[in-house]
Scaffold this motif. Structure first.
Motif, short mmCIF file in Angstrom:
data_model
loop_
_atom_site.label_atom_id
_atom_site.label_comp_id
_atom_site.label_asym_id
_atom_site.label_seq_id
_atom_site.Cartn_x
_atom_site.Cartn_y
_atom_site.Cartn_z
N ARG A 42 -8.57 4.15 19.07
CA ARG A 42 -9.01 5.31 19.19
C ARG A 42 -8.66 6.12 18.10
NH1 ARG A 42 -10.71 6.98 24.75
NH2 ARG A 42 -11.70 4.97 25.63
N PHE A 43 -7.57 6.22 17.68
CA PHE A 43 -6.68 7.15 16.86
C PHE A 43 -6.43 6.49 15.46
CE2 PHE A 43 -5.69 8.78 20.92
CZ PHE A 43 -6.35 9.91 21.11
N GLY A 44 -6.70 5.34 15.27
CA GLY A 44 -6.08 4.50 13.95
C GLY A 44 -4.53 4.43 13.92
N SER A 45 -4.29 3.53 13.09
CA SER A 45 -3.00 2.97 12.92
C SER A 45 -2.33 4.21 12.06
CB SER A 45 -3.03 1.80 12.62
OG SER A 45 -3.41 1.63 11.27
N VAL A 46 -2.99 4.64 11.17
CA VAL A 46 -2.37 5.56 10.25
C VAL A 46 -1.84 7.10 10.81
CG1 VAL A 46 -2.66 6.95 8.01
CG2 VAL A 46 -3.48 4.67 8.49
N VAL A 47 -0.63 7.42 10.97
CA VAL A 47 -0.27 8.53 11.54
C VAL A 47 -0.43 9.88 10.49
CG1 VAL A 47 1.40 9.86 12.71
CG2 VAL A 47 0.96 7.55 13.41
N ASN A 48 0.23 9.34 9.29
CA ASN A 48 0.31 10.52 8.30
C ASN A 48 -0.87 10.43 7.34
OD1 ASN A 48 1.29 12.62 6.66
ND2 ASN A 48 2.85 11.49 5.73
N ASP A 49 -1.68 11.36 7.34
CA ASP A 49 -2.92 11.46 6.58
C ASP A 49 -2.55 12.56 5.65
OD1 ASP A 49 -4.54 9.65 7.56
OD2 ASP A 49 -5.53 10.88 9.04
N GLY A 50 -1.88 12.10 4.48
CA GLY A 50 -1.63 13.23 3.46
C GLY A 50 -2.79 13.79 2.55
N PRO A 51 -2.55 14.65 2.03
CA PRO A 51 -3.77 15.03 1.02
C PRO A 51 -4.18 14.09 0.01
CG PRO A 51 -1.54 16.23 0.38
CD PRO A 51 -1.32 15.55 1.54
N ARG A 52 -5.35 13.94 -0.26
CA ARG A 52 -6.02 13.13 -1.29
C ARG A 52 -5.65 13.42 -2.45
NH1 ARG A 52 -11.61 11.42 -2.95
NH2 ARG A 52 -12.26 13.62 -2.70
N VAL A 53 -5.44 12.41 -3.41
CA VAL A 53 -5.32 12.90 -4.83
C VAL A 53 -6.59 12.65 -5.40
CG1 VAL A 53 -4.36 12.09 -6.90
CG2 VAL A 53 -2.88 11.78 -4.95
N LEU A 54 -6.87 13.77 -6.32
CA LEU A 54 -8.17 13.88 -6.87
C LEU A 54 -8.03 13.29 -8.16
CD1 LEU A 54 -9.09 17.40 -5.97
CD2 LEU A 54 -10.02 15.56 -4.89
N HIS A 55 -9.14 12.68 -8.65
CA HIS A 55 -9.56 12.04 -9.97
C HIS A 55 -9.76 13.54 -11.10
CE1 HIS A 55 -11.47 10.10 -13.34
NE2 HIS A 55 -10.99 9.03 -13.06
N PRO A 56 -8.96 13.39 -12.30
CA PRO A 56 -9.43 14.76 -13.14
C PRO A 56 -10.67 14.98 -13.29
CG PRO A 56 -7.71 13.10 -13.94
CD PRO A 56 -8.27 12.19 -12.83
N ALA A 57 -11.84 14.04 -13.31
CA ALA A 57 -13.06 14.49 -13.63
C ALA A 57 -13.54 15.13 -12.03
CB ALA A 57 -13.89 13.14 -13.66
N GLU A 58 -12.94 14.79 -11.11
CA GLU A 58 -13.56 15.30 -9.92
C GLU A 58 -13.03 16.80 -9.71
OE1 GLU A 58 -13.57 14.41 -5.21
OE2 GLU A 58 -12.60 13.14 -6.40
#
Length: 88
Positions: free
Chosen positions: A47-63
């Motif tokens: 139901r909730f997934g095995s990943v508890v800590n969803d940290g901020p996503r690292v952006l690519h420099p172009a993005e």
């Protein structure tokens, strides 16, 4: 797949109800509890997934650059003379 653990827990509990010796009863109840806990964990992960800590996503420099350009205000336009209005 985790539903199999629930079926095994029920089967171990039914076996515990039909056991004639106390040692078999306790063992079957323990096995039933373990299978039940494994089912609950499998249900939670499904139901909730095995990943508890969803940290901020690292952006690519172009993005990151594209996002900055979208947020930057548009260049000011040269002031054009107001259109003349005609009286009819």
């Amino acid at each position: 797949m985790y539903w199999l653990f629930l079926l095994l827990a029920i089967a171990a509990f039914v076996f515990a109800l039909s056991a004639t010796k106390v040692s078999l009863l306790l063992l079957a109840l323990f096995v039933s509890l373990v299978f039940f806990l494994m089912w609950v964990r499998g249900l939670y992960v499904a139901r909730f997934g095995s990943v508890v800590n969803d940290g901020p996503r690292v952006l690519h420099p172009a993005e990151l650059q594209r996002m900055r350009e979208q947020l930057r205000p548009a260049a000011p336009m040269e002031s054009a003379p107001a259109p003349e209005q005609r009286d009819s």
